[in-house]
Design an enzyme around this catalytic site. Structure first.
Site, PDB file in Angstrom:
ATOM      1  CD  GLU A 196      -2.848   1.014   2.521  1.00 20.25           C
ATOM      2  OE1 GLU A 196      -2.374   0.419   3.520  1.00 20.25           O
ATOM      3  OE2 GLU A 196      -3.908   1.640   2.545  1.00 20.25           O
TER       4      GLU A 196
ATOM      5  CG  ASP B  22     -10.350   1.571   7.389  1.00 18.03           C
ATOM      6  OD1 ASP B  22     -10.500   1.077   8.513  1.00 18.03           O
ATOM      7  OD2 ASP B  22      -9.272   1.523   6.771  1.00 18.03           O
TER       8      ASP B  22
HETATM    9 ZN    ZN Z   1      -6.578  -2.282   5.710  1.00 21.82          ZN
END
Ligand code: ZN
Length: 487
Positions: free
Chosen positions: A309, A389
């Protein structure tokens, strides 16, 4: 098929073999052919396509942080209802003695619990208002302060501001458990059946601020999961313990996580590492020795670890495979590490948990048309769609599907394969996984039969009459999609 009548035993064995393979459920061609899917898509306005994807049977969400999955409206509802928050009262810092601009953004409209409020000096207390007494305008600021709804917010707002604003709510055991229930119900309504969420019982405190040990909260969690309204969601939850990778004490947290998961294997199925990889403390190889040491002490515990990420090229995904992970969270920069890409294209080594909307809003791939997901999907890297999220994105799993279908022109086989793949790669115990997969095929066959009837327009109209999609701010803001609420 012509049955060889001279060899009945062999025929029976052949069909038993097919049944064992689970082929029987898919032996017939799917009722929705690729041509039918193209015709449905051509006939579907955006609202009709969204409705179809909302009603579509789904599998699992394997990359989900429960603390980040709560719509701000849910936090408000539980925060202001003493019957659902154990009689607690929450206070919001909404009036400021100094100019708002001079105050740390994480403190603006931050929420605290009554015991924290009562411990404040009177001058500080004057800045706080009970959550239920905010004006309409203040309540809107509070709600918007818990989601990424502005183009300029992104990563900094997410990591440094939003979490700090609401964590005291999350430490209330009633609120945390009720939010789990709310998530299971909402995910069930959009056709999901398995939620493998990053959720634990650490950091809870009672209304006087006394810490509640996780073991003491566990019976309440089990009671919640057994509650009829929660079981009726149809979603089976399993949990991962997540360790913040950049914390100075991450190694000892990892040891605690192994001990907890090992002792509660019926509900907790894996360990994760999350948090920024790039600050010099969270890089994967920091944990190699610790994982090896813990692996020598416990029977196998599965690892799903955030990796790649990142903006630039690096070897974090490769290094995370070395840690023993069989699932990779995000994998955004995988294409920049060709050797590791080739390794994953083999299809056996690891599954990549893709989170499209997260990657866009946190600006790892601001232009989702350039996301590596179609490259993973179409070159043999096992992968699936997840929500990460979603409370902070103001979205749901259908939004991820809608994004993928509209941007990457998914075929019917690709679309339905995503759910199947998510269930296959879940860490849930084998017998439950088999049931989930069989249930998925049954639900899909029923859904396909309905979609195959009549003209495409008729099938879509029938579906629209029977489905009440729930959208949140992301679908409204980005696609203008909202549907009437249930009466
Ligand atoms: Zn995550």
């Amino acid at each position: 098929m012509v049955l060889p009548v001279f060899a009945p035993a062999r025929v029976v064995r052949f069909f038993v073999f097919l049944l064992l393979l689970g082929v029987s459920a898919r032996a017939a061609a799917p009722a929705v052919t690729e041509a039918r899917w193209r015709a449905l898509r051509a006939a579907a306005e955006p609202a009709a396509l969204y409705t179809l994807l909302y009603a579509l049977p789904k599998g699992g969400d394997l990359h989900n942080h429960l603390a980040g999955s709560n719509l701000p409206e849910w936090l408000y509802a539980f925060g202001t209802d003493p019957a659902r928050n154990g009689g607690d009262v929450f206070y919001v810092r909404a009036r400021f003695a100094s100019p708002a601009a001079a105050i740390d953004p994480a403190q603006r409209f931050a929420t605290i619990r009554r015991y924290q409020y009562e411990a404040l000096p009177p001058a500080d207390r004057a800045e706080f208002i009970p959550l239920g007494e905010l004006t309409d305008a203040e309540r809107q600021i509070w709600l918007d302060g818990l989601r990424l709804d502005q183009p300029d917010e992104g990563r900094k707002e997410f990591f440094n501001v939003i979490w700090a604003r609401f964590i005291p709510l999350w430490r209330n055991p009633d609120v945390r458990l009720e939010l789990l229930a709310e998530n299971l119900k909402a995910y069930g309504a959009e056709g999901m059946r398995y939620l493998e969420t990053q959720f634990d019982l650490n950091g809870l405190a009672d209304n006087a601020g006394a810490p509640i040990p996780p073991e003491a909260a566990l019976p309440r969690l089990r009671a919640l999961l057994a509650r009829p309204d929660v079981a009726a969601s149809g979603v089976i939850p399993r949990f991962q313990v997540t360790v913040l990778r950049f914390a100075p004490d991450a190694e000892s947290r990892l040891a605690e996580a192994f001990a907890w998961v090992d002792a509660h294997r019926d509900l907790w199925v894996a360990i994760n590492l999350a948090g920024i990889e790039e600050d010099g403390f969270g890089y994967p190889l920091r944990f190699l020795e610790k994982f090896r040491e813990l692996r020598a002490r416990y029977p196998e515990i599965k690892l799903s670890i955030h990796a790649g990420e990142m903006d630039g090229p690096d070897h974090h995904i490769r290094d995370t495979l070395l840690l023993g992970a069989t699932r990779i969270g995000h994998g955004v920069n995988l294409l920049k590490d060709p050797d590791t890409l080739l390794l994953l294209q083999g299809g056996q080594r690891a599954y990549v948990e893709v989170n499209l909307i997260s990657n866009r809003l946190l600006q790892y791939t601001p232009d989702l048309a350039k996301h590596p997901f179609p490259e993973f999907l179409r070159t043999g890297v096992p992968c699936g769609l997840n929500t990460d999220d979603r409370g902070m994105w103001d979205s749901n799993l259908t939004d991820e599907y809608y994004t993928a279908v509209t941007l990457f022109n998914l075929s019917w086989a690709e679309l339905t394969g995503l759910a199947r793949s998510s269930l296959r790669h879940g860490f849930v115990e084998a017998d439950t996984k088999e049931k989930l997969l069989a249930d998925y095929e049954t639900r899909l066959a029923r859904f396909e039969a309905a979609l195959a009837e009549g003209t495409p327009a008729e099938a879509l109209a029938k579906l629209a009459a029977a489905t009440r999609p729930v959208t949140y701010g992301y679908a409204r803001r980005n696609w203008g999609l909202s549907f009437p609420a249930a009466p």
